[in-house]
Write an enzyme that holds these catalytic residues in place. Structure first.
Site, short mmCIF file in Angstrom:
data_model
loop_
_atom_site.label_atom_id
_atom_site.label_comp_id
_atom_site.label_asym_id
_atom_site.label_seq_id
_atom_site.Cartn_x
_atom_site.Cartn_y
_atom_site.Cartn_z
N HIS A 42 -8.48 -0.79 5.63
CA HIS A 42 -9.02 -1.82 6.10
C HIS A 42 -9.43 -2.86 4.76
O HIS A 42 -10.07 -2.39 4.21
CB HIS A 42 -9.93 -1.90 7.16
CG HIS A 42 -10.24 -2.91 7.97
ND1 HIS A 42 -9.51 -3.67 8.87
CD2 HIS A 42 -11.24 -3.99 7.57
CE1 HIS A 42 -10.16 -4.84 9.24
NE2 HIS A 42 -11.21 -5.10 8.34
N GLY A 92 -11.82 3.96 18.61
CA GLY A 92 -12.26 2.49 18.54
C GLY A 92 -11.41 1.62 17.52
O GLY A 92 -10.28 2.18 17.02
N ASN A 105 0.70 -1.14 0.08
CA ASN A 105 -0.04 0.11 -0.13
C ASN A 105 0.90 1.25 0.02
O ASN A 105 0.63 2.35 -0.57
CB ASN A 105 -0.91 0.07 1.09
CG ASN A 105 -2.21 -0.80 0.87
OD1 ASN A 105 -3.06 -0.50 0.21
ND2 ASN A 105 -2.29 -2.00 1.57
#
Ligand code: GAR
Length: 201
Positions: A110, A149, A14
């Protein structure tokens, strides 16, 4: 010019896609000022150095406890004075102080369509194993802002990818990278660098 710090743990494909997109002009108004890895042997560090980009390892193994590692990691980021932090396969729980300090300025890639196959324990190949075990016919990737989170922050971009019969986790991982991750991560950086994302502070 948006100053970008990229955090990586492994192969760095990436990161490579982002560097290539900056070189080709697909990403404008942005430059990578530092690449940081928690893993000294990450090939991603070599990819950065090959392009003449400052690449630094901050390994938990070199610190007595988590608090000291967190402090060192944040210091390493701060030194680069980035406008944007990109988590490109960074498999480390971020120091809470870093999330607070850089609120709205950290993004993550993700390898699934959030909210599927995300959260604690879902990273790398495990995500694709879970997608195949569930039998989904479509998966993909998500770029999102990072909050306190795990994979819960606002979504910036998503791209769907077909699951094909005979897929192994490795084959699916590669297809998701090629058809989704390597496209939407550079695109998200370009959008942020060019003021096209309203959430960006
Ligand atoms: C990528 O598939 C990325 O989406 C994933 O790790 C891989 C890193 O590959 N990240 C996560 O699973 C985060 N939860 P790379 O080092 O070749 O870019």
């Amino acid at each position: 010019m948006l100053k970008v710090c990229v955090c990586v743990s492994g192969g760095g494909t990436n990161l490579q896609a982002v560097m290539d997109a900056m070189e080709s002009g697909a990403v404008t108004n942005a430059e990578i000022v530092r690449v940081i890895s928690n893993n000294k042997n990450a090939f991603a560090l070599e990819r950065a150095r090959n392009k003449g980009i400052d690449a630094v390892a901050v390994s938990p193994k070199d610190y007595g406890d988590r608090a000291l590692f967190n402090e060192a990691l944040l210091k390493c980021v701060d030194e680069a004075a980035p406008d944007l932090i990109v988590l490109a396969g960074f498999l480390v729980v971020l120091p809470p102080a870093m999330i607070t300090k850089y609120q709205g300025r950290i993004i993550n890639i993700h390898p699934s369509l959030i909210p599927s196959f995300c959260g604690k324990g879902y990273y790398g190949l495990k995500v694709h194993e879970a997608a195949l075990a569930r039998g989904v016919k479509v998966t993909g990737a998500t770029v999102h802002f990072v909050d306190e989170g795990t994979d819960t922050g606002p979504i910036i971009l998503q791209k769907a990818v077909e699951v094909l019969s005979g897929d192994t986790p490795e084959i699916l991982q590669r297809r998701v990278m090629e058809q989704a991750e390597w496209q939407i991560l550079p695109r998200a950086i370009d959008m942020i660098a060019n003021g096209q994302i309203s959430e960006y502070i």
